[in-house]
Design a protein around this motif. Sequence first.
Motif, PDB file in Angstrom:
ATOM      1  N   UNK A   6     -10.528  -9.546 -10.499  1.00  0.00           N
ATOM      2  CA  UNK A   6     -11.080  -8.780  -9.389  1.00  0.00           C
ATOM      3  C   UNK A   6      -9.940  -8.037  -8.705  1.00  0.00           C
ATOM      4  N   UNK A   7     -10.273  -7.012  -7.920  1.00  0.00           N
ATOM      5  CA  UNK A   7      -9.213  -6.261  -7.240  1.00  0.00           C
ATOM      6  C   UNK A   7      -8.353  -7.174  -6.366  1.00  0.00           C
ATOM      7  N   UNK A   8      -7.087  -6.828  -6.279  1.00  0.00           N
ATOM      8  CA  UNK A   8      -6.157  -7.570  -5.430  1.00  0.00           C
ATOM      9  C   UNK A   8      -6.296  -7.041  -4.002  1.00  0.00           C
ATOM     10  N   UNK A   9      -6.752  -7.883  -3.111  1.00  0.00           N
ATOM     11  CA  UNK A   9      -7.023  -7.473  -1.735  1.00  0.00           C
ATOM     12  C   UNK A   9      -5.778  -7.634  -0.870  1.00  0.00           C
ATOM     13  N   UNK A  10      -5.880  -7.164   0.357  1.00  0.00           N
ATOM     14  CA  UNK A  10      -4.759  -7.326   1.293  1.00  0.00           C
ATOM     15  C   UNK A  10      -4.459  -8.808   1.524  1.00  0.00           C
ATOM     16  N   UNK A  11      -5.488  -9.647   1.445  1.00  0.00           N
ATOM     17  CA  UNK A  11      -5.277 -11.086   1.636  1.00  0.00           C
ATOM     18  C   UNK A  11      -4.483 -11.710   0.490  1.00  0.00           C
ATOM     19  N   UNK A  12      -4.404 -10.981  -0.631  1.00  0.00           N
ATOM     20  CA  UNK A  12      -3.699 -11.503  -1.798  1.00  0.00           C
ATOM     21  C   UNK A  12      -2.263 -10.997  -1.896  1.00  0.00           C
ATOM     22  N   UNK A  13      -1.800 -10.241  -0.895  1.00  0.00           N
ATOM     23  CA  UNK A  13      -0.486  -9.607  -1.009  1.00  0.00           C
ATOM     24  C   UNK A  13       0.653 -10.626  -1.098  1.00  0.00           C
ATOM     25  N   UNK A  14       0.584 -11.702  -0.328  1.00  0.00           N
ATOM     26  CA  UNK A  14       1.669 -12.686  -0.379  1.00  0.00           C
ATOM     27  C   UNK A  14       1.762 -13.346  -1.759  1.00  0.00           C
ATOM     28  N   UNK A  15       0.646 -13.858  -2.306  1.00  0.00           N
ATOM     29  CA  UNK A  15       0.752 -14.432  -3.659  1.00  0.00           C
ATOM     30  C   UNK A  15       1.106 -13.381  -4.708  1.00  0.00           C
ATOM     31  N   UNK A  35      15.480  -8.353  -7.628  1.00  0.00           N
ATOM     32  CA  UNK A  35      14.295  -8.922  -6.973  1.00  0.00           C
ATOM     33  C   UNK A  35      13.447  -7.824  -6.345  1.00  0.00           C
ATOM     34  N   UNK A  36      12.254  -8.205  -5.861  1.00  0.00           N
ATOM     35  CA  UNK A  36      11.403  -7.277  -5.132  1.00  0.00           C
ATOM     36  C   UNK A  36      11.181  -7.823  -3.722  1.00  0.00           C
ATOM     37  N   UNK A  37      10.746  -6.946  -2.847  1.00  0.00           N
ATOM     38  CA  UNK A  37      10.442  -7.333  -1.472  1.00  0.00           C
ATOM     39  C   UNK A  37       8.934  -7.354  -1.260  1.00  0.00           C
ATOM     40  N   UNK A  38       8.519  -7.935  -0.171  1.00  0.00           N
ATOM     41  CA  UNK A  38       7.099  -7.934   0.172  1.00  0.00           C
ATOM     42  C   UNK A  38       6.609  -6.501   0.324  1.00  0.00           C
ATOM     43  N   UNK A  39       7.430  -5.638   0.939  1.00  0.00           N
ATOM     44  CA  UNK A  39       7.032  -4.241   1.130  1.00  0.00           C
ATOM     45  C   UNK A  39       6.857  -3.538  -0.207  1.00  0.00           C
ATOM     46  N   UNK A  40       7.733  -3.856  -1.149  1.00  0.00           N
ATOM     47  CA  UNK A  40       7.588  -3.267  -2.491  1.00  0.00           C
ATOM     48  C   UNK A  40       6.236  -3.657  -3.095  1.00  0.00           C
ATOM     49  N   UNK A  41       5.885  -4.936  -2.989  1.00  0.00           N
ATOM     50  CA  UNK A  41       4.619  -5.412  -3.537  1.00  0.00           C
ATOM     51  C   UNK A  41       3.438  -4.723  -2.861  1.00  0.00           C
ATOM     52  N   UNK A  42       3.498  -4.578  -1.554  1.00  0.00           N
ATOM     53  CA  UNK A  42       2.419  -3.923  -0.809  1.00  0.00           C
ATOM     54  C   UNK A  42       2.286  -2.469  -1.235  1.00  0.00           C
ATOM     55  N   UNK A  43       3.404  -1.759  -1.330  1.00  0.00           N
ATOM     56  CA  UNK A  43       3.372  -0.348  -1.723  1.00  0.00           C
ATOM     57  C   UNK A  43       2.852  -0.181  -3.143  1.00  0.00           C
TER      58      UNK A  43
END
Length: 324
Positions: A6-15, A35-43
Motif C-alpha cells: 500500500x502507499x507509504x503514508x506520512x505516518x510511515x515516514x520514520x520506519x 547514510x540518509x537523513x529523515x528529510x531525505x526520506x521525506x523528500x
Amino acid sequence: MTLEIKPISDDDLQPYFELMNDESIAVMAGTVPHPVTFEWAKERILKRRTQEIEGTLAQRGLFEDGVLVGDVSYFFSDGKVEIGYAIGKAHRGRGLATIAAKFAVDLVREHGITGPIRAGYAQDNPASGRVLEKAGFVPNGEGVGNSMGRGGEMPLYMAIYRDDVRLRPHRAEDFETLVTFVDDEEAFCLAGGGTRDKTAADMRARIEGYITKGAFFQVILFEGAAAGYVAAFEREDKLEVSYWLGRAFWGKGIASRALALWVERLAGHQGTCPRHLYARVAKDHPASIRVLEKNGFKAVSEDSYFSGHRNADVAEWLYRLTTA
C-alpha cells in the motif's frame, strides 16, 4: 502473517527512513546514498508521489501485519519498465524478497503497463538473482548502473519477465480491443458459431447482459495486453466454457494457459473441483481440441448445428472436464 502493499503514508515516514538508512540496501540500489537523513526520506516519498501522478514511477510499502518491512516499485529506464524492491535487514531470509518482486510485477500490470518487465541486480548479489528467478524472471544479459551507495558504477546482471498470462474482470475499454478480434472471418469459420458484434458498445452490452444472468467472463491478458477472453454460461443445465483469442496471439499456448487459470479459479471459488464443466468444439478445429484436452477435458458425446458463418452443418464434440 498478513502481507500487503500500500502507499507509504506520512505516518510511515520514520520506519521508511529507518529502512532506507541501511548500507546493505544502499550498495545494492541505484538512487539510495548512505547514510540518509529523515528529510531525505521525506523528500523521496514526496517526489515519488508526484512521479506516480506523472506516470513515470510508482512505489508501495510492503507491510507485514501492518509493519513496514520493505518497499516495491517500478520505474522506466530508456522507455522500458523495470521493477525494484528492498527488504529490511531484520526481515530477510523468510522469502519476503520474492513476494516483494511478485508484488512489483502485479503493480505494473494493475497499472495497465504492457510488454516485458525488466530488472537488474548487482553482479555481486547472487541472492537477488535467485529472488528474480523465483518470481518468474529469466536472464537477459548484463549491464552497468550507477550506485549512489557505492559512489560509482555497478556491474549488473539483467533479467526479464515476459510471456505472462493473466485473467481479470473486464473493463469498459477492453471492448474496443476485443471487438476487433471478432472481425475475423477465418476465425469465425473455424469456431463454426458465435456472435459477431459490430461495435464495442454492442459487445459490451451483450456480454454484460450475459453476466447479469449468471455468466462468467474474464479478459485474457498476455504481457498485460488484452488478448481475448474466457467465459462460461449455462446451457441445457450444463456450465459450458468458451474462449476467444485474437489472431496475433495464436500459437503461443495462451489459450491453454488461460483456460487452466480459469478452471483453477473456478475451483477455488466453488471450493471443489468443477467436474461438471463442459465445452463444445467443432470436430475440424484441432487447435481448440488440443486446448481442451491439455486441460483435462474428454469428449463425451457428439452433436451438430447449422453455422451461418459456414452456411453448412457443423459436426462438433461435447467435452467434459474430467480432472482438475
